[in-house]
Design a protein around this motif. Sequence first.
Motif, PDB file in Angstrom:
ATOM      1  N   ASP A  57      -5.822   3.049  -6.644  1.00 46.38           N
ATOM      2  CA  ASP A  57      -5.863   1.613  -6.380  1.00 46.38           C
ATOM      3  C   ASP A  57      -6.339   0.863  -7.622  1.00 46.38           C
ATOM      4  O   ASP A  57      -5.777  -0.170  -7.991  1.00 46.38           O
ATOM      5  CB  ASP A  57      -6.783   1.331  -5.197  1.00 46.38           C
ATOM      6  CG  ASP A  57      -6.792  -0.135  -4.810  1.00 46.38           C
ATOM      7  OD1 ASP A  57      -5.702  -0.671  -4.518  1.00 46.38           O
ATOM      8  OD2 ASP A  57      -7.870  -0.743  -4.801  1.00 46.38           O
TER       9      ASP A  57
ATOM     10  N   HIS B 179      -3.485   0.692 -10.146  1.00 43.33           N
ATOM     11  CA  HIS B 179      -2.412  -0.230  -9.775  1.00 43.33           C
ATOM     12  C   HIS B 179      -2.842  -1.689  -9.772  1.00 43.33           C
ATOM     13  O   HIS B 179      -2.004  -2.582  -9.943  1.00 43.33           O
ATOM     14  CB  HIS B 179      -1.841   0.162  -8.411  1.00 43.33           C
ATOM     15  CG  HIS B 179      -1.108   1.463  -8.440  1.00 43.33           C
ATOM     16  ND1 HIS B 179      -0.813   2.179  -7.301  1.00 43.33           N
ATOM     17  CD2 HIS B 179      -0.611   2.190  -9.479  1.00 43.33           C
ATOM     18  CE1 HIS B 179      -0.163   3.281  -7.632  1.00 43.33           C
ATOM     19  NE2 HIS B 179      -0.027   3.308  -8.952  1.00 43.33           N
ATOM     20  N   MET B 180      -4.132  -1.943  -9.614  1.00 41.41           N
ATOM     21  CA  MET B 180      -4.629  -3.328  -9.602  1.00 41.41           C
ATOM     22  C   MET B 180      -4.882  -3.878 -11.002  1.00 41.41           C
ATOM     23  O   MET B 180      -5.078  -5.082 -11.180  1.00 41.41           O
ATOM     24  CB  MET B 180      -5.915  -3.407  -8.774  1.00 41.41           C
ATOM     25  CG  MET B 180      -5.722  -3.215  -7.281  1.00 41.41           C
ATOM     26  SD  MET B 180      -4.720  -4.505  -6.527  1.00 41.41           S
ATOM     27  CE  MET B 180      -5.856  -5.892  -6.633  1.00 41.41           C
TER      28      MET B 180
ATOM     29  N   ILE C 103      -2.821  -6.935 -12.063  1.00 40.77           N
ATOM     30  CA  ILE C 103      -3.185  -8.120 -11.293  1.00 40.77           C
ATOM     31  C   ILE C 103      -4.495  -8.702 -11.821  1.00 40.77           C
ATOM     32  O   ILE C 103      -4.613  -9.908 -12.032  1.00 40.77           O
ATOM     33  CB  ILE C 103      -3.291  -7.795  -9.787  1.00 40.77           C
ATOM     34  CG1 ILE C 103      -1.886  -7.523  -9.226  1.00 40.77           C
ATOM     35  CG2 ILE C 103      -3.964  -8.927  -9.026  1.00 40.77           C
ATOM     36  CD1 ILE C 103      -1.849  -7.192  -7.759  1.00 40.77           C
TER      37      ILE C 103
ATOM     38  N   ILE D 152       1.460  -5.766  -7.187  1.00 42.75           N
ATOM     39  CA  ILE D 152       1.323  -4.533  -7.975  1.00 42.75           C
ATOM     40  C   ILE D 152       2.666  -3.914  -8.346  1.00 42.75           C
ATOM     41  O   ILE D 152       2.834  -3.398  -9.445  1.00 42.75           O
ATOM     42  CB  ILE D 152       0.436  -3.490  -7.261  1.00 42.75           C
ATOM     43  CG1 ILE D 152       1.004  -3.113  -5.892  1.00 42.75           C
ATOM     44  CG2 ILE D 152      -0.991  -3.974  -7.143  1.00 42.75           C
ATOM     45  CD1 ILE D 152       0.290  -1.935  -5.236  1.00 42.75           C
TER      46      ILE D 152
ATOM     47  N   SER E 104       3.841   0.919 -14.551  1.00 41.91           N
ATOM     48  CA  SER E 104       2.823   1.409 -13.624  1.00 41.91           C
ATOM     49  C   SER E 104       3.526   2.220 -12.549  1.00 41.91           C
ATOM     50  O   SER E 104       4.714   2.023 -12.277  1.00 41.91           O
ATOM     51  CB  SER E 104       2.095   0.209 -13.007  1.00 41.91           C
ATOM     52  OG  SER E 104       1.469   0.558 -11.797  1.00 41.91           O
TER      53      SER E 104
ATOM     54  N   ALA F 231       2.847   1.914  -9.482  1.00 39.91           N
ATOM     55  CA  ALA F 231       2.764   1.157  -8.224  1.00 39.91           C
ATOM     56  C   ALA F 231       4.122   1.037  -7.557  1.00 39.91           C
ATOM     57  O   ALA F 231       4.250   1.201  -6.336  1.00 39.91           O
ATOM     58  CB  ALA F 231       2.165  -0.221  -8.469  1.00 39.91           C
TER      59      ALA F 231
ATOM     60  N   SER G 197      -6.082  -4.445  -0.507  1.00 40.88           N
ATOM     61  CA  SER G 197      -5.402  -3.761  -1.597  1.00 40.88           C
ATOM     62  C   SER G 197      -4.619  -2.554  -1.125  1.00 40.88           C
ATOM     63  O   SER G 197      -3.716  -2.082  -1.802  1.00 40.88           O
ATOM     64  CB  SER G 197      -6.421  -3.337  -2.657  1.00 40.88           C
ATOM     65  OG  SER G 197      -7.363  -2.461  -2.106  1.00 40.88           O
TER      66      SER G 197
END
Length: 199
Positions: free
Chosen positions: A142, A145-146, A149, A157, A163, A165, A192
């Motif tokens: 997580d 992938h964040m 953002i 994402i 990535s 994601a 998330s």
Amino acid sequence: MKEGYIIREQGKAHFVTATVVDWIDVFSRKSYRDCVIECLDYCIKNKGMILYGYVIMSNHIHMIIQSNVAELSNLLRDFKKFSAKTILEKIQNEPESRREWMLERFKKATESHSRNKNYQFWQYGNHAEEIYTEHFLWSKLDYIHMNPIRAGIVSNIEDYIYSSASNYVNGTGVIEVELLEIPKVDVLKPSSFEKYISQ
């Protein structure tokens, strides 16, 4: 390398961060991000790398990886050596407005280490953290992938190309990853984690 980041269990999956010397924003250029993707793909196909997740940011990369052939430390060494060589060649031989400045910084970084004679691209060490629980695994995925953002690059994402994601959300990406089985319970914040469990 800091004692806490030594890879002790070479066969286990680890969350790894590799950072460019002096936090230089090399990967603001697509060409260099593509180099990292090519090197990861090579390591997956030829070096026994298992890639569970990754993100390429402007000056560092995060990965969750494991080796099914050799020691993870050796795999990371080879990846960093191969990617550094490839990227440095591009910087020297292709149009690059920051060439002299970057090469000067990479050259200066060799003064404190004897391993690299000409240029040092990656900082020494990998900030490797062993994946020891499912909760830790998903919290790190997580986090990976964040990153785009949090950096204000995208709103979703899966919209960040470099990535994993999109592999998890849409089933496709610029490189294949070993998809982790979605846990039965939320181990992350619902906001998330929502995109993962909605598949």
